[in-house]
Design a protein around this motif. Structure first.
Motif, PDB file in Angstrom:
ATOM      1  N   ASN A 189       0.904  -1.074   0.133  1.00 40.74           N
ATOM      2  CA  ASN A 189       0.118  -0.178   0.082  1.00 40.74           C
ATOM      3  C   ASN A 189       0.927   1.204  -0.055  1.00 40.74           C
ATOM      4  OD1 ASN A 189      -2.153   1.464   0.117  1.00 40.74           O
ATOM      5  ND2 ASN A 189      -3.008   1.132   2.205  1.00 40.74           N
ATOM      6  N   ILE A 190       0.480   2.104  -0.841  1.00 40.87           N
ATOM      7  CA  ILE A 190       1.457   3.164  -1.050  1.00 40.87           C
ATOM      8  C   ILE A 190       0.664   4.626  -0.298  1.00 40.87           C
ATOM      9  CG2 ILE A 190       2.636   4.979  -2.663  1.00 40.87           C
ATOM     10  CD1 ILE A 190       2.038   2.753  -4.780  1.00 40.87           C
ATOM     11  N   TYR A 191       1.369   5.131   0.574  1.00 39.37           N
ATOM     12  CA  TYR A 191       0.942   6.463   1.124  1.00 39.37           C
ATOM     13  C   TYR A 191       1.138   7.617  -0.058  1.00 39.37           C
ATOM     14  CZ  TYR A 191      -0.048  10.452   4.352  1.00 39.37           C
ATOM     15  OH  TYR A 191      -0.456  11.308   4.706  1.00 39.37           O
ATOM     16  N   SER A 192       0.019   8.041  -0.561  1.00 38.38           N
ATOM     17  CA  SER A 192      -0.033   9.005  -1.771  1.00 38.38           C
ATOM     18  C   SER A 192      -1.157  10.016  -1.861  1.00 38.38           C
ATOM     19  CB  SER A 192      -0.034   8.279  -2.955  1.00 38.38           C
ATOM     20  OG  SER A 192      -1.233   7.572  -3.176  1.00 38.38           O
ATOM     21  N   SER A 193      -1.363  10.700  -2.807  1.00 36.34           N
ATOM     22  CA  SER A 193      -2.528  11.731  -2.702  1.00 36.34           C
ATOM     23  C   SER A 193      -3.945  10.896  -3.456  1.00 36.34           C
ATOM     24  CB  SER A 193      -2.244  12.868  -3.851  1.00 36.34           C
ATOM     25  OG  SER A 193      -1.869  12.542  -4.906  1.00 36.34           O
ATOM     26  N   ALA A 194      -3.402   9.834  -3.911  1.00 37.80           N
ATOM     27  CA  ALA A 194      -4.750   8.945  -4.446  1.00 37.80           C
ATOM     28  C   ALA A 194      -5.656   8.695  -3.234  1.00 37.80           C
ATOM     29  CB  ALA A 194      -4.327   7.604  -5.092  1.00 37.80           C
ATOM     30  N   LEU A 195      -7.101   8.755  -3.457  1.00 33.65           N
ATOM     31  CA  LEU A 195      -7.972   8.662  -2.310  1.00 33.65           C
ATOM     32  C   LEU A 195      -8.447   7.016  -2.371  1.00 33.65           C
ATOM     33  CD1 LEU A 195     -10.115  11.643  -2.346  1.00 33.65           C
ATOM     34  CD2 LEU A 195      -8.345  11.107  -0.812  1.00 33.65           C
ATOM     35  N   ASN A 196      -8.393   6.395  -3.556  1.00 31.52           N
ATOM     36  CA  ASN A 196      -8.837   5.226  -3.685  1.00 31.52           C
ATOM     37  C   ASN A 196      -7.664   4.309  -3.539  1.00 31.52           C
ATOM     38  OD1 ASN A 196     -11.764   6.033  -4.546  1.00 31.52           O
ATOM     39  ND2 ASN A 196     -10.821   6.871  -6.192  1.00 31.52           N
ATOM     40  N   SER A 197      -7.766   3.357  -2.715  1.00 29.95           N
ATOM     41  CA  SER A 197      -6.669   2.356  -2.526  1.00 29.95           C
ATOM     42  C   SER A 197      -7.365   1.077  -1.911  1.00 29.95           C
ATOM     43  CB  SER A 197      -5.408   2.869  -1.618  1.00 29.95           C
ATOM     44  OG  SER A 197      -4.707   1.743  -1.511  1.00 29.95           O
ATOM     45  N   PHE A 198      -7.349  -0.007  -2.635  1.00 32.94           N
ATOM     46  CA  PHE A 198      -7.914  -1.489  -2.125  1.00 32.94           C
ATOM     47  C   PHE A 198      -6.923  -2.552  -2.064  1.00 32.94           C
ATOM     48  CE2 PHE A 198     -10.758   1.470  -4.671  1.00 32.94           C
ATOM     49  CZ  PHE A 198     -12.027   1.527  -3.580  1.00 32.94           C
ATOM     50  N   LYS A 199      -7.162  -3.428  -1.211  1.00 36.62           N
ATOM     51  CA  LYS A 199      -6.376  -4.459  -1.220  1.00 36.62           C
ATOM     52  C   LYS A 199      -7.220  -5.662  -2.213  1.00 36.62           C
ATOM     53  CE  LYS A 199      -4.075  -7.726   2.163  1.00 36.62           C
ATOM     54  NZ  LYS A 199      -4.343  -7.953   3.358  1.00 36.62           N
ATOM     55  N   SER A 200      -6.528  -6.303  -2.854  1.00 38.73           N
ATOM     56  CA  SER A 200      -7.216  -6.952  -3.913  1.00 38.73           C
ATOM     57  C   SER A 200      -6.584  -8.170  -4.401  1.00 38.73           C
ATOM     58  CB  SER A 200      -7.698  -6.156  -5.229  1.00 38.73           C
ATOM     59  OG  SER A 200      -6.386  -5.975  -5.875  1.00 38.73           O
ATOM     60  N   ARG A 201      -7.077  -9.222  -4.961  1.00 40.25           N
ATOM     61  CA  ARG A 201      -6.752 -10.523  -5.641  1.00 40.25           C
ATOM     62  C   ARG A 201      -6.631 -10.493  -6.789  1.00 40.25           C
ATOM     63  NH1 ARG A 201      -5.574 -14.775  -3.001  1.00 40.25           N
ATOM     64  NH2 ARG A 201      -6.497 -13.910  -0.806  1.00 40.25           N
ATOM     65  N   ILE A 202      -5.543 -11.000  -7.653  1.00 48.95           N
ATOM     66  CA  ILE A 202      -5.551 -11.254  -9.232  1.00 48.95           C
ATOM     67  C   ILE A 202      -6.386 -12.193  -9.693  1.00 48.95           C
ATOM     68  CG2 ILE A 202      -4.282 -11.432 -11.249  1.00 48.95           C
ATOM     69  CD1 ILE A 202      -1.987 -10.068  -9.831  1.00 48.95           C
ATOM     70  N   VAL A 203      -7.515 -11.987 -10.287  1.00 47.41           N
ATOM     71  CA  VAL A 203      -8.351 -13.307 -10.762  1.00 47.41           C
ATOM     72  C   VAL A 203      -8.071 -13.616 -12.325  1.00 47.41           C
ATOM     73  CG1 VAL A 203     -10.927 -13.490 -11.313  1.00 47.41           C
ATOM     74  CG2 VAL A 203     -10.300 -12.023  -9.607  1.00 47.41           C
ATOM     75  N   SER A 204      -7.691 -12.914 -13.098  1.00 49.83           N
ATOM     76  CA  SER A 204      -7.364 -13.237 -14.584  1.00 49.83           C
ATOM     77  C   SER A 204      -6.396 -12.497 -15.017  1.00 49.83           C
ATOM     78  CB  SER A 204      -8.494 -13.340 -15.438  1.00 49.83           C
ATOM     79  OG  SER A 204      -8.577 -12.246 -15.567  1.00 49.83           O
ATOM     80  N   ILE A 205      -5.511 -12.948 -15.998  1.00 50.41           N
ATOM     81  CA  ILE A 205      -4.299 -12.305 -16.671  1.00 50.41           C
ATOM     82  C   ILE A 205      -4.557 -12.516 -17.980  1.00 50.41           C
ATOM     83  CG2 ILE A 205      -2.199 -11.995 -16.941  1.00 50.41           C
ATOM     84  CD1 ILE A 205      -1.599 -13.139 -14.130  1.00 50.41           C
ATOM     85  N   ALA A 206      -4.543 -11.692 -19.029  1.00 50.63           N
ATOM     86  CA  ALA A 206      -4.674 -11.726 -20.375  1.00 50.63           C
ATOM     87  C   ALA A 206      -3.964 -10.646 -21.205  1.00 50.63           C
ATOM     88  CB  ALA A 206      -6.230 -11.701 -20.658  1.00 50.63           C
ATOM     89  N   GLU A 207      -3.701 -11.067 -22.315  1.00 45.02           N
ATOM     90  CA  GLU A 207      -2.786 -10.050 -23.282  1.00 45.02           C
ATOM     91  C   GLU A 207      -4.109  -9.355 -24.152  1.00 45.02           C
ATOM     92  OE1 GLU A 207       0.180 -11.703 -25.277  1.00 45.02           O
ATOM     93  OE2 GLU A 207       0.931  -9.695 -26.406  1.00 45.02           O
ATOM     94  N   LEU A 208      -3.640  -7.958 -24.146  1.00 42.54           N
ATOM     95  CA  LEU A 208      -4.674  -7.181 -24.706  1.00 42.54           C
ATOM     96  C   LEU A 208      -3.914  -6.062 -25.544  1.00 42.54           C
ATOM     97  CD1 LEU A 208      -7.933  -6.807 -25.131  1.00 42.54           C
ATOM     98  CD2 LEU A 208      -7.725  -4.858 -23.801  1.00 42.54           C
ATOM     99  N   LYS A 209      -3.881  -6.079 -26.699  1.00 41.45           N
ATOM    100  CA  LYS A 209      -3.273  -5.018 -27.668  1.00 41.45           C
ATOM    101  C   LYS A 209      -1.943  -4.499 -27.236  1.00 41.45           C
ATOM    102  CE  LYS A 209      -7.856  -3.260 -29.160  1.00 41.45           C
ATOM    103  NZ  LYS A 209      -8.826  -2.589 -29.107  1.00 41.45           N
TER     104      LYS A 209
END
Lengths: 242, 331
Positions: free
Chosen positions: B265-285
């Motif tokens: 977690n980064i202490y920054s000016s960004a107000l939206n920060s969420f702990k999450s889990r990677i569900v899928s990985i795909a290549e796109l363009k």
């Protein structure tokens, strides 16, 4: 062998001014004979064009609403009939109305009714072809808007005609001009009977054969003045409509 | 109930394919927006749906009726992008559809007067329609469709050429149509902001084909005041911050390229920060499209270099960070 033709322009101009003067004299003195001839021309042509306009609009509606086999052929025939010579119409109607003709029993020959029948045949293809052209080249949005608002086919064609009424009237005026100036039908079917079927064009032909060129030209000018008056009235109507 | 079923329709203009839709279903009582740039085929599709034009190939089945059906055009009304106004008074223009339906003259006045007053047209009732400005013509077109009260309403760029004040009125009218469960409204627009004001169910039309929605991470939310910014709950316990003029119900979207993935977690000016889990990985363009679960799935685009440098894998925990200003609000 070459001929040297000397044109006497002074004489031609003199003829022209004399006939112009005579025309105005006849108009302003309300010459009874001229009034009778002019009235015969006006009412016969007016009636013919009115009936032809009703026929033409009915034909336009039938052609516009229905997509039938031979529609394009019918349009081509109508366009071709615009070039029909008046003497041919006169001859065909004459053969129908003469005593031995299948309409001979009506005794219409040499009456204004015979002239009206002939003139209707002359005017109908002209008005129909012009109105069809106006309708087919009109903004497609008019028709689509009417359909989008729930119009039936008849209502949408009526709306189109209403929107284009000035152009349709112009077509009728063109038809009027053509009929008003024709001589073949009037002569063959009307017979140029004084105070009965003699109209301006047959009178011009008659006076010319008698050598009364000035009176003939004067009648020609009166014909143009009447046509001009009708066109001016149309212009006033157009301005009021806008 | 399916109102329209479109199968393999194609429309050609002078041998040029302008519309190619293999399959499309439109349900009764729903609101649809067809969004796309100019020349995408929106108007062509709308004309086909209004049965004002016929497809070159394919078929459009309407309700249980099939096609064509007599007086089908009385169930549908269209407001065209550049409407044709009849060369008669504004009043006659607006009453035209009712006249076609043989409605009584007294009843016509009762029906159209409130609509004309609402759109500021009553004062113009005796003015000739052909001399109106483009905006006034649009209002007349909207009014003459409204008074018909049909079940299906097709709106082709209904607010184009309108003044800002009347755009709001027109949008209010469109909202009232949406709220009427009996009405099916299909509207085209090239203004994405306007499109998302009404619905997140948008058909994206490009070069005559329906393409996937151009926006990612789209949510319909209720924005409330929260300490100088606006907050919205996406799902139970997942609250995002956004920047908006006023509290409202709105569609929001988050551009996947504006989202940062971090292992801590980064202490920054960004107000939206969420702990999450990677569900899928795909290549796109040329990019990597990660779907992370923050309570609801969220797409995040990162470069291949970042992906390999961070050695990301499915089911790994990561932090998702984005600024409040990265949340695009359509209100």
């Amino acid at each position: 062998m070459a001929y040297l033709v000397q044109i006497d322009y002074t004489k031609i101009m003199s003829y022209f001014f004399d006939s112009l003067g005579k025309a105005f004299f006849l108009i302003f003195t309300l010459d009874g004979n001229i009034l009778q001839i002019s009235w015969t021309s006006l009412w016969i042509t007016g009636t013919s064009v009115l009936i032809a306009a009703i026929f033409s609009m009915s034909l336009v509606f039938i052609i516009s609403i229905n997509q039938f086999k031979g529609r394009q052929i019918l349009i081509t025939i109508i366009n071709t009939l615009t070039a029909l010579p008046t003497v041919v119409i006169g001859l065909v109607v004459y053969s129908m109305l003469c005593r031995k003709g299948f309409l001979g029993g009506f005794n219409f020959l040499y009456t204004p009714y015979a002239m009206i029948i002939g003139q209707i045949i002359l005017a109908t293809p002209i008005i129909t072809a012009l109105v069809l052209s106006v309708m087919e080249n009109a903004d497609k949005k008019i028709y689509i808007t009417a359909i989008a608002l729930g119009a039936t086919k008849f209502q949408s064609i009526s709306t189109l005609a209403k929107e284009l009424h000035i152009m349709i009237l112009s077509a009728v005026i063109v038809g009027f001009g053509r009929v008003f100036s024709e001589v073949g039908i009037s002569m063959m079917l009307g017979g140029n009977i004084k105070n009965y079927t003699r109209n301006i064009t047959t009178a011009i032909a008659f006076e010319t054969t008698k050598g009364e060129f000035i009176l003939g030209l004067a009648l020609g000018l009166i014909l143009i003045i009447i046509a001009l008056g009708i066109n001016l009235l149309f212009q006033v109507f157009v301005k009021k409509s806008q | 109930m399916n109102l329209y079923e479109i199968k393999n329709i194609k429309k050609y203009y002078c041998d040029t394919l302008v519309l190619d839709i293999p399959s499309l279903t439109i349900e009764q009582g729903k609101f649809y927006i067809i969004y796309g740039p100019n020349g995408a085929g929106k108007t062509t599709l709308l004309n086909l749906l209004g049965f004002l034009d016929k497809p070159s190939e394919g078929e459009i089945n309407f309700g249980n009726y099939g096609f064509p059906v007599d007086n089908l055009n009385r169930k549908i009304t269209s407001v065209m992008q550049t409407p044709y106004i009849f060369k008669t008074t504004v009043f006659n223009n607006i009453s035209q559809g009712l006249i076609f339906r043989s409605v009584d003259k007294k009843k016509i006045v009762q029906i159209i007067k409130p609509v004309m007053e609402r759109l500021g047209l009553w004062e113009l009732r005796n003015k000739n329609g052909s001399v109106l400005s483009a905006g006034e013509k649009k209002k007349v077109a909207i009014a003459r469709s409204m008074v018909l009260d049909t079940d299906i309403i097709l709106l082709d760029e209904p607010t184009a050429n309108l003044d800002k004040g009347y755009i709001n009125i027109a949008e209010d009218i469109i909202y009232s149509m949406i709220n009427d469960i009996n009405k099916t409204v299909i509207m085209t627009t090239h203004d994405l902001n306007q499109a998302y004001k009404f619905t997140s169910d948008i058909m994206y039309l490009v070069n005559g084909r329906i393409e996937p929605n151009p926006l990612w991470n789209v949510f319909f939310v209720n924005l409330t005041d929260c300490g100088g910014v606006k907050a919205a709950e996406l799902t139970n316990g997942v609250k995002i911050y956004a920047v908006a003029e006023k509290p409202c119900r709105a569609t929001v979207s988050i551009d996947p390229s504006d989202i940062i993935i971090s292992r801590q977690n980064i202490y920054s000016s960004a107000l939206n920060s969420f702990k999450s889990r990677i569900v899928s990985i795909a290549e796109l363009k040329g990019l990597i499209d990660l779907v992370v679960d923050i309570g609801i799935p969220l797409h995040v685009f990162i470069t291949k270099k970042s992906f390999f440098d961070m050695r990301l894998n499915i089911d790994e925990e990561v932090f998702v960070i984005f600024k409040a200003s990265a949340v695009k609000v359509y209100q």
